[in-house]
Design an enzyme around this catalytic site. Structure first.
Site, PDB file in Angstrom:
ATOM      1  N   LYS A 114       0.870  -1.185   0.000  1.00  0.00           N
ATOM      2  CA  LYS A 114       0.000   0.000   0.000  1.00  0.00           C
ATOM      3  C   LYS A 114       0.901   1.227   0.000  1.00  0.00           C
ATOM      4  O   LYS A 114       2.025   1.179   0.494  1.00  0.00           O
ATOM      5  CB  LYS A 114      -0.877   0.006   1.259  1.00  0.00           C
ATOM      6  CG  LYS A 114      -2.095   0.873   1.147  1.00  0.00           C
ATOM      7  CD  LYS A 114      -3.236   0.194   0.396  1.00  0.00           C
ATOM      8  CE  LYS A 114      -4.382   1.131   0.115  1.00  0.00           C
ATOM      9  NZ  LYS A 114      -5.555   0.436  -0.406  1.00  0.00           N
ATOM     10  N   ASP A 154      -6.892   4.283  -4.734  1.00  0.00           N
ATOM     11  CA  ASP A 154      -7.581   4.149  -3.439  1.00  0.00           C
ATOM     12  C   ASP A 154      -8.206   5.524  -3.199  1.00  0.00           C
ATOM     13  O   ASP A 154      -8.417   6.282  -4.166  1.00  0.00           O
ATOM     14  CB  ASP A 154      -6.602   3.732  -2.322  1.00  0.00           C
ATOM     15  CG  ASP A 154      -7.317   3.361  -1.023  1.00  0.00           C
ATOM     16  OD1 ASP A 154      -7.956   2.305  -0.961  1.00  0.00           O
ATOM     17  OD2 ASP A 154      -7.246   4.139  -0.038  1.00  0.00           O
TER      18      ASP A 154
HETATM   19  P1  NDP Z   1     -13.081   7.543  -2.879  1.00  0.00           P
HETATM   20  O1  NDP Z   1     -12.024   8.551  -2.656  1.00  0.00           O
HETATM   21  O2  NDP Z   1     -13.630   7.365  -4.241  1.00  0.00           O
HETATM   22  O3  NDP Z   1     -14.307   7.816  -1.887  1.00  0.00           O
HETATM   23  C1  NDP Z   1     -14.124   7.889  -0.508  1.00  0.00           C
HETATM   24  C2  NDP Z   1     -15.432   8.252   0.143  1.00  0.00           C
HETATM   25  O4  NDP Z   1     -15.286   8.180   1.547  1.00  0.00           O
HETATM   26  C3  NDP Z   1     -15.882   9.690  -0.154  1.00  0.00           C
HETATM   27  O5  NDP Z   1     -17.266   9.735  -0.101  1.00  0.00           O
HETATM   28  C4  NDP Z   1     -15.249  10.448   1.002  1.00  0.00           C
HETATM   29  O6  NDP Z   1     -15.866  11.694   1.282  1.00  0.00           O
HETATM   30  C5  NDP Z   1     -15.451   9.482   2.132  1.00  0.00           C
HETATM   31  N1  NDP Z   1     -14.454   9.676   3.179  1.00  0.00           N
HETATM   32  C6  NDP Z   1     -13.100   9.708   3.030  1.00  0.00           C
HETATM   33  N2  NDP Z   1     -12.520   9.933   4.226  1.00  0.00           N
HETATM   34  C7  NDP Z   1     -13.521  10.044   5.115  1.00  0.00           C
HETATM   35  C8  NDP Z   1     -13.569  10.267   6.521  1.00  0.00           C
HETATM   36  N3  NDP Z   1     -12.452  10.423   7.232  1.00  0.00           N
HETATM   37  N4  NDP Z   1     -14.783  10.309   7.126  1.00  0.00           N
HETATM   38  C9  NDP Z   1     -15.927  10.144   6.398  1.00  0.00           C
HETATM   39  N5  NDP Z   1     -15.941   9.929   5.085  1.00  0.00           N
HETATM   40  C10 NDP Z   1     -14.761   9.865   4.463  1.00  0.00           C
HETATM   41  O7  NDP Z   1     -12.483   6.165  -2.312  1.00  0.00           O
HETATM   42  P2  NDP Z   1     -12.955   4.675  -2.576  1.00  0.00           P
HETATM   43  O8  NDP Z   1     -14.421   4.633  -2.804  1.00  0.00           O
HETATM   44  O9  NDP Z   1     -12.043   4.083  -3.571  1.00  0.00           O
HETATM   45  O10 NDP Z   1     -12.594   3.980  -1.185  1.00  0.00           O
HETATM   46  C11 NDP Z   1     -13.523   3.874  -0.110  1.00  0.00           C
HETATM   47  C12 NDP Z   1     -13.054   2.788   0.846  1.00  0.00           C
HETATM   48  O11 NDP Z   1     -12.979   1.537   0.140  1.00  0.00           O
HETATM   49  C13 NDP Z   1     -11.661   2.978   1.452  1.00  0.00           C
HETATM   50  O12 NDP Z   1     -11.648   2.431   2.741  1.00  0.00           O
HETATM   51  C14 NDP Z   1     -10.772   2.150   0.529  1.00  0.00           C
HETATM   52  O13 NDP Z   1      -9.579   1.749   1.172  1.00  0.00           O
HETATM   53  C15 NDP Z   1     -11.685   0.974   0.285  1.00  0.00           C
HETATM   54  N6  NDP Z   1     -11.393   0.179  -0.896  1.00  0.00           N
HETATM   55  C16 NDP Z   1     -11.334   0.739  -2.140  1.00  0.00           C
HETATM   56  C17 NDP Z   1     -11.075  -0.047  -3.236  1.00  0.00           C
HETATM   57  C18 NDP Z   1     -11.096   0.495  -4.618  1.00  0.00           C
HETATM   58  O14 NDP Z   1     -10.998  -0.307  -5.552  1.00  0.00           O
HETATM   59  N7  NDP Z   1     -11.257   1.800  -4.828  1.00  0.00           N
HETATM   60  C19 NDP Z   1     -10.766  -1.478  -3.083  1.00  0.00           C
HETATM   61  C20 NDP Z   1     -10.956  -2.004  -1.748  1.00  0.00           C
HETATM   62  C21 NDP Z   1     -11.233  -1.178  -0.707  1.00  0.00           C
HETATM   63  P3  NDP Z   1     -15.337  13.072   0.593  1.00  0.00           P
HETATM   64  O15 NDP Z   1     -15.777  12.988  -0.845  1.00  0.00           O
HETATM   65  O16 NDP Z   1     -15.990  14.137   1.366  1.00  0.00           O
HETATM   66  O17 NDP Z   1     -13.839  13.059   0.735  1.00  0.00           O
END
Ligand code: NDP
Length: 451
Positions: A114, A154
């Site tokens: 990571k 991510d």
């Molecule tokens: P994105 O950046 O596309 O979206 C993240 C989302 O989570 C946004 O809505 C963001 O809000 C919100 N967010 C981020 N930080 C916080 C916080 N501290 N408190 C509340 N909300 C928060 O990321 P992903 O959708 O790719 O990832 C989401 C999760 O899934 C993560 O945990 C990631 O590690 C996991 N994941 C992702 C994969 C992938 O293929 N993308 C694979 C496996 C797991 P805002 O827009 O306001 O920042």
């Protein structure tokens, strides 16, 4: 461990794994695996570097960049890059540690890693994002390669950032190779990669519903947190399969259905557009019965739901929120986010599973339920090696098969190693942890990483 700096997120991820191994018969049957646990919990390598870049006003900006190359026993290091101001070594070590076992559960040949930086993409212009990505990859490119380490996206890293980073690698190293996944589909990206984590999560839960005798998705009420990549495609797939999505959220607040309202495909498409511009959900004016609650997470505001899918970030379901979900009749919780639930929240779900028997809770940890993203990244690597592109249908079918295997692998492993009382359901968290761990530990043993 006491002379080491505190790494709360990593310690939490380690504790979750170690607790489930200790509370199974694994170490009784294989005491030698205690040594493997000691060895696997230290990264093979941690790279930390300086990233200097120029903002639009011509000022120098500097950030910390990282890559944790945690374990390569099953293949090249593989795992995403996170760009978020909260990024530090503890968070990347927790994510890299989880990634090792998650990648093992996909059945594909991928190690765990990571990386990322404490750069905040919010409020940055496209040119600033590009200059940052170029500066970041200039340094990272010395340490990665198609057979060494293959990063992906991510939080904060989507197709645009992957494009800038890939271009930098290509120019600087003079090599066009599958060094990143999540690429554009006309230059080596796999179809279904953007959708894969969200779709895969829903495919995984399909098996949870099935085995619990709870039927299909038709008519189920689903609470989702987040509104980024994972949340968007999880929501779209739920809707496609006939479920009702009653929430989304972001770091500033939650959008929750009221008076029989629900999230529509049009809402999601508009939110996708908003998020591409890095705007907040607060700026979205819903057409139907949806209410925006500032500063809130959805769980205590959604009333009765059948399924809860945390899809935003780590530790986004607390003990109290878990208790409210359970009290409101939610029986299926599956993490799209990594370590979405706190240890205390997991304990609430696992207690319900142990004590309620028949109608008990099914809780699936991220390392199993969200492995679809990295699985399709693995399929992208396979296509790149062959210099071929598979069809959408082919990739989607392989994703479905991988999620089914991940589910049954966790279930069967739990039955084999976790003592259960009459009528008790198997623990997916224990089963998935043990299945992933054993596969990696065995490969490490055969490589002479421990003895
Ligand atoms: P994105 O950046 O596309 O979206 C993240 C989302 O989570 C946004 O809505 C963001 O809000 C919100 N967010 C981020 N930080 C916080 C916080 N501290 N408190 C509340 N909300 C928060 O990321 P992903 O959708 O790719 O990832 C989401 C999760 O899934 C993560 O945990 C990631 O590690 C996991 N994941 C992702 C994969 C992938 O293929 N993308 C694979 C496996 C797991 P805002 O827009 O306001 O920042």
């Amino acid at each position: 461990m006491s002379n080491l700096p505190s790494e709360p997120e990593f310690e939490q991820a380690y504790k979750e794994l170690a607790y489930t191994l200790e509370n199974s018969t694994l170490f009784e049957q294989h005491p030698e695996y205690r040594t493997a646990l000691k060895v696997v919990s230290i990264p093979e390598r941690v790279i930390q570097f300086r990233v200097t870049w120029e903002d639009d006003a011509g000022n120098l900006q500097v950030n910390r960049g990282y890559r944790v190359q945690f374990n390569s026993a099953l293949g090249p290091y593989k795992g995403g890059l996170r760009l978020h101001p909260s990024v530090n070594l503890s968070i990347l070590k927790f994510l890299g540690f989880e990634q090792i076992f998650k990648n093992a559960l996909t059945g594909l040949m991928m190690g765990g890693g990571k990386g990322g930086a404490d750069f905040d993409p919010k409020g940055k212009s496209d040119a600033e994002i590009r200059r940052f990505c170029v500066a970041f990859m200039r340094e990272l490119s010395r340490h990665i390669g198609a057979d060494t380490d293959v990063p992906a996206g991510d939080i904060g890293v989507g197709g645009r950032e992957i494009g800038y980073m890939f271009g930098t690698y290509r120019r600087d190293r003079n090599r066009f190779e599958g060094v990143l996944t999540g690429k554009g589909t006309h230059w080596g990206g796999s179809l279904i990669r953007p959708e894969a984590t969200g779709y895969g999560l829903v495919y995984y839960v399909t098996h949870m519903l099935e085995i619990a005798g709870a039927g299909s998705w038709e008519g189920k009420r689903v609470a989702i947190s987040g509104s980024g990549n994972v949340a968007q495609y999880a929501a779209l797939k739920c809707i496609e399969l006939g479920a009702t999505v009653v929430s989304l959220s972001d770091s500033k607040g939650a959008l929750v259905a009221v008076d029989d309202g629900f999230v529509t495909v049009e809402d999601i498409e508009a939110i996708m557009d908003l998020k591409l511009k890095r705007k907040s959900l607060a700026e979205y004016t819903p057409k139907g019965n949806l209410k925006y609650i500032e500063g809130a997470r959805p769980w205590v505001h959604v009333g009765h739901v059948d399924v809860a899918l945390p899809c935003a970030t780590q530790n986004e379901v607390s003990k109290e929120e878990a208790e409210v979900l359970v009290a409101n009749g939610c029986r299926f919780i599956a993490e799209g986010s990594n370590m979405g639930c706190t240890l205390e929240a997991i304990e609430v779900f696992e207690n319900e599973r142990r004590t309620k028997k028949g109608d008990a809770i099914w809780y699936a940890p991220g390392k199993a339920a969200n492995c679809g993203g990295v699985a399709v990244s693995g399929l992208e690597m396979a296509q790149n090696s062959q210099r071929l592109s598979w069809t959408k249908e082919e990739v989607d079918q392989k994703l479905k098969d991988i999620m089914k295997n991940a589910f049954y692998n966790g279930l069967e492993t739990a039955k084999k190693y976790v003592p259960m009382e009459e009528g008790e359901l198997p623990s997916l968290v224990a089963g998935s942890n043990i299945a992933g761990f054993v596969k990696v530990a065995q490969a490490m043993y055969e490589h002479g990483d421990w003895w």
